[in-house]
Design an enzyme around this catalytic site. Structure first.
Site, PDB file in Angstrom:
ATOM      1  N   LYS A 161       0.972  -1.392   0.203  1.00 57.76           N
ATOM      2  CA  LYS A 161       0.247   0.082  -0.193  1.00 57.76           C
ATOM      3  C   LYS A 161       0.679   1.539  -0.151  1.00 57.76           C
ATOM      4  O   LYS A 161       0.962   2.171  -0.825  1.00 57.76           O
ATOM      5  CB  LYS A 161      -0.804  -0.138   1.308  1.00 57.76           C
ATOM      6  N   GLU A 164      -2.971   7.342   8.369  1.00 61.96           N
ATOM      7  CA  GLU A 164      -3.314   7.791   7.245  1.00 61.96           C
ATOM      8  C   GLU A 164      -4.657   8.768   7.906  1.00 61.96           C
ATOM      9  O   GLU A 164      -4.959   8.460   8.945  1.00 61.96           O
ATOM     10  CB  GLU A 164      -4.360   7.355   6.699  1.00 61.96           C
ATOM     11  N   HIS A 187     -14.976  -3.378   8.478  1.00 59.82           N
ATOM     12  CA  HIS A 187     -14.045  -2.473   7.245  1.00 59.82           C
ATOM     13  C   HIS A 187     -13.908  -4.015   5.939  1.00 59.82           C
ATOM     14  O   HIS A 187     -12.873  -3.544   5.673  1.00 59.82           O
ATOM     15  CB  HIS A 187     -12.992  -2.354   7.383  1.00 59.82           C
ATOM     16  N   ARG A 206      -6.407  -7.787  -9.654  1.00 57.30           N
ATOM     17  CA  ARG A 206      -7.507  -9.074  -9.880  1.00 57.30           C
ATOM     18  C   ARG A 206      -9.016  -8.307 -10.309  1.00 57.30           C
ATOM     19  O   ARG A 206      -9.592  -7.563  -9.825  1.00 57.30           O
ATOM     20  CB  ARG A 206      -7.091  -9.844  -9.122  1.00 57.30           C
TER      21      ARG A 206
HETATM   22  P1  ADP Z   1      -8.269  -3.971   3.479  1.00 62.69           P
HETATM   23  O1  ADP Z   1      -6.880  -3.795   2.461  1.00 62.69           O
HETATM   24  O2  ADP Z   1      -7.573  -4.534   4.728  1.00 62.69           O
HETATM   25  O3  ADP Z   1      -9.365  -4.080   3.241  1.00 62.69           O
HETATM   26  P2  ADP Z   1      -8.738  -1.175   2.462  1.00 62.69           P
HETATM   27  O4  ADP Z   1      -6.885  -0.500   2.598  1.00 62.69           O
HETATM   28  O5  ADP Z   1      -8.705  -1.518   1.296  1.00 62.69           O
HETATM   29  O6  ADP Z   1      -7.747  -2.364   3.875  1.00 62.69           O
HETATM   30  O7  ADP Z   1      -9.433   0.272   3.693  1.00 62.69           O
HETATM   31  C1  ADP Z   1     -10.588  -1.234   4.231  1.00 62.69           C
HETATM   32  C2  ADP Z   1     -11.537  -0.383   4.744  1.00 62.69           C
HETATM   33  O8  ADP Z   1     -10.887   0.389   5.392  1.00 62.69           O
HETATM   34  C3  ADP Z   1     -12.239   0.190   3.465  1.00 62.69           C
HETATM   35  O9  ADP Z   1     -13.319  -0.271   3.001  1.00 62.69           O
HETATM   36  C4  ADP Z   1     -12.763   1.720   4.630  1.00 62.69           C
HETATM   37  O10 ADP Z   1     -13.815   1.484   5.682  1.00 62.69           O
HETATM   38  C5  ADP Z   1     -11.772   2.002   5.459  1.00 62.69           C
HETATM   39  N1  ADP Z   1     -11.114   2.678   5.934  1.00 62.69           N
HETATM   40  C6  ADP Z   1      -9.732   2.643   5.181  1.00 62.69           C
HETATM   41  N2  ADP Z   1      -8.964   3.728   5.511  1.00 62.69           N
HETATM   42  C7  ADP Z   1      -9.606   4.509   5.845  1.00 62.69           C
HETATM   43  C8  ADP Z   1      -9.651   6.036   6.097  1.00 62.69           C
HETATM   44  N3  ADP Z   1      -8.117   6.639   5.867  1.00 62.69           N
HETATM   45  N4  ADP Z   1     -10.201   6.310   6.972  1.00 62.69           N
HETATM   46  C9  ADP Z   1     -11.586   5.872   7.125  1.00 62.69           C
HETATM   47  N5  ADP Z   1     -11.690   4.971   6.682  1.00 62.69           N
HETATM   48  C10 ADP Z   1     -10.808   3.645   6.021  1.00 62.69           C
END
Ligand code: ADP
Length: 665
Positions: free
Chosen positions: A117, A201, A236, A292
């Site tokens: 990431k 973040e 999440h 993917r």
């Molecule tokens: P993973 O790869 O573990 O699924 P992601 O980066 O795709 O993690 O994030 C998964 C979820 O977490 C997102 O869909 C959102 O709901 C939440 N999320 C991610 N980043 C943030 C953020 N900066 N602020 C609030 N929620 C977040």
């Protein structure tokens, strides 16, 4: 490039789904399977299927060597990785190419570029793709990280760089909690990914998850197939996904689409990919790219009228993208839910066990069902407990929501707990109808979505009782007229259990005993229920539905019996209660000692007795094969075989009740 034979390195619904498209394109299909999946649906659907090892994924579906060997031996010229397992494994993509096999996915370099990431964010920054304010540097000094968190401003989110599936993610509200949260995120990340690097973040408090489907070919073309809103999440993790994102203005759609295509181009992308954004207010920020096909791709297929697997296969054999950006339609709306074997009442604990009864809403208009299992299959501890994806489409969102609710109402699973009721509660929620979506939806509406279980109501008890009474009548009528054992399905006129004017039925509901007295009437019964007397009548139809009349109100229901458990499906609701059968109550009272259960998970290979047969102690009843050894289950005492729960070839889980042995009277 020739692509005549495709190996699908996956299982379950995605394997079935990919093979369906391959077949339609005239491409031969090869499945691979673990020992646990010898009789799985994806194996049956494939033209040929190759074993690749034992049940645990790391010994089968994650084994690059075993899969490549199956590809070579079967003569497959391409491999589709599905999602999960090896789908985002750059080493696997390389190994395919080195073996002269087409990898249906992006180049290994693109997978690597998006694999971290942090690294992906650095790249996106260069490509001018908007990012959430944050820190994604390589320096992981805790003091520096804490300072960065202060700079970003609380609340912040710590994420594992190598992350996925929400693991290693921690929200920190105040500076004082940062150090502990960091340590815990690092531990989780190390455990899950073998890599404890993190990024930080700004934590958005009411964001939406909006992702863009992109596609690129080997001729330099790249397009987006609009977006999906996956804001309804639990911890999440996505629960509901829809397309298009409700209320997204066309210019923002175009801006996000462009940003996603830029992201894909920045890493030399080829094939299907998803660029995930988090959006709040008018802003949207890059989160990560999934290199993917995604679980939720069917909603995109529904609104564009395209088959994304067909696109993948065309791109893999070197063809240009089927459509240009301007030609890609956006019609109507579609919503997907994931039906999981998990128990919402027990904190969504994944469930394992046999799907004794399974009805999926395949005939609801506008509804598509992608399933990897069928009735009688087992959900095992080894893999994802998803039973099916249910996708409802409509000319607009309201129609799709209505169809989704209808589809969930028509879904029946008995044998293990599922999230069906929870999904139905979301589909029926006013905030969902109003498209008031953000990632806090489930937490905010938890009280509505996860109500405390109430005692079984009179309707449930009446339908359960009616089903038992009709079954007794059928059995008794069949005994009276052995030449025609299936007639009548309805109530034999003048039939009486024990030739009495009434019969007492006992149910058990969450530990509470409920007695229901049934008084015989010419066309049915009057039931004494907790809420008062209720006249009921009904018949069981050929397909097993119960056509009931409760105090004159006509109602279609289904009561599925599995052992002593009765699951009552009526009007889109379901409720399970236990029937306390007087004939077997004494056996039940002895607990498991009196139950005939499978000694270990395995396959039923022989049934030595018939329903109704009298047996003496020591008689062989059922033979179960497990781990290449046969285990014979014998009668612990004299008795009569009352119910065989399985047939030859069925998979049984450890502890599953094989049959009921009644006491002789
Ligand atoms: P993973 O790869 O573990 O699924 P992601 O980066 O795709 O993690 O994030 C998964 C979820 O977490 C997102 O869909 C959102 O709901 C939440 N999320 C991610 N980043 C943030 C953020 N900066 N602020 C609030 N929620 C977040």
């Amino acid at each position: 490039m020739s692509l005549r034979k495709l190996l699908v390195a996956n299982r379950g619904e995605i394997a079935v789904r990919v093979m369906r498209t391959a077949k339609a394109m005239g491409i031969a299909t090869v499945a691979v399977y673990s020992d646990a999946d010898a009789r799985a649906l994806h194996v049956e659907v494939a033209d040929e299927a190759w074993p690749i090892g034992p049940a645990p994924a790391r010994e089968s579906y994650l084994r690059i060597d075993a899969i490549l060997e199956a590809a070579k031996k079967s003569g497959a010229d391409a491999i589709h990785p599905g999602y999960g397992f090896l789908s985002e494994n750059a080493e696997f993509a390389d190994a395919c190419v080195n073996a002269g096999i087409i990898f249906v996915g992006p180049p290994a370099s693109a997978i690597r570029a998006m694999g971290s990431k942090s690294a992906a964010k650095a790249l996106m920054e260069k490509a001018s793709v908007p990012l959430v304010p944050g820190y994604h540097g390589t320096d992981q000094d805790p003091t520096l990280l804490a300072r960065e968190a202060d700079r970003i401003g609380y609340p912040v989110l710590i994420k594992a760089s190598a992350g996925g599936g929400g693991k290693g993610m921690k929200v920190v509200n105040v500076a004082g909690e940062f150090a502990d949260a960091l340590a815990s995120a690092q531990r989780e990340a190390k455990g899950a990914f073998g890599d404890d690097r993190v990024l930080i973040e700004k934590y958005l408090t009411r964001p939406r998850h909006i992702e863009v489907q992109v596609f690129a070919d080997t001729h330099g073309n790249a397009v987006y197939l609009h977006e999906r809103d996956c804001s309804i999440q639990r911890r999440h993790q996505k629960v509901v996904e829809e397309a298009p994102a409700p209320g997204l203005p066309p210019e923002r759609r175009a801006a996000m689409g462009k940003a996603a295509v830029d992201a894909a181009k920045a890493v030399g992308y080829v094939g299907a990919g998803t660029v995930e954004f988090i959006a709040e207010g008018d802003g949207f920020f890059f989160m990560e790219m999934n290199t993917r096909l995604q679980v939720e791709h069917p909603v995109t297929e529904a609104i564009t009228g395209q088959d994304l697997v067909e696109w993948q296969l065309r791109v893999a054999r070197g063809e240009p993208l089927p459509l240009t950006q301007e030609q890609i339609p956006l019609q109507g709306a579609a919503i997907e839910v994931r039906l999981y074997a998990e128990d919402p009442q027990r904190d969504f604990l994944p469930q394992v066990g046999r799907l004794d009864h399974l009805r999926l809403p395949v005939d609801v208009p506008g509804v598509r069902v992608d399933a990897g299992v069928r009735a009688g299959d087992s959900v095992s501890i080894h893999y994802d407990p998803m039973i099916a994806k249910i996708i409802a489409a409509g000319t607009d969102r309201a129609e799709a929501v209505g169809r989704l609710a209808a589809a969930l109402a028509a879904t029946e699973v008995v044998g293990l707990a599922t999230n069906r009721t929870f999904l139905a509660a979301i589909a029926g929620h006013p905030a969902f109808a109003a498209a008031d979506l953000d990632t806090g939806f489930i937490a905010r509406h938890a009280a509505d979505l996860l109500p405390m279980p109430e005692p079984a109501d009179d309707r449930t008890l009446a339908l359960a009782a009616l089903s038992i009474l009709l079954e007794e009548a059928r059995v008794s009528a069949a005994a009276a007229d052995p030449a025609d054992p299936f007639s009548p399905w309805g109530l034999a006129p003048g039939w009486r259990l024990n030739r009495a004017a009434h019969v007492d039925l006992t149910f058990s509901d969450q530990g509470a005993r409920i007695a229901v007295r049934a008084h015989y009437r010419p066309n049915g019964f009057v039931l004494d229920l907790p809420g008062g007397p209720l006249p009921v009548e009904g018949t069981r139809e050929a397909d097993g539905t119960l056509a009931a009349r409760l105090a004159g109100v006509r109602l279609k229901a289904r009561v599925v019996r599995s052992g002593m458990k009765l699951t009552v499906f009526a009007g889109g609701t379901e409720r399970a209660i236990d029937f306390v059968d007087p004939r077997v109550a004494s056996i039940d009272a002895t607990g498991t000692a009196g139950r005939l259960v499978a000694p270990m998970p395995g396959t039923v290979i022989r049934i030595a007795v018939e329903d109704g047969q009298e047996v003496t102690k020591g008689t062989a009843l059922v033979v179960v094969e497990a781990m290449k050894m046969e285990h014979t289950v014998t009668a612990p005492r004299d008795g009569r075989v009352a119910k065989l729960h399985f047939s030859v070839g069925d998979l049984v889980d450890e502890g599953a009740e094989l049959l009921v042995l009644e006491e002789l009277n």
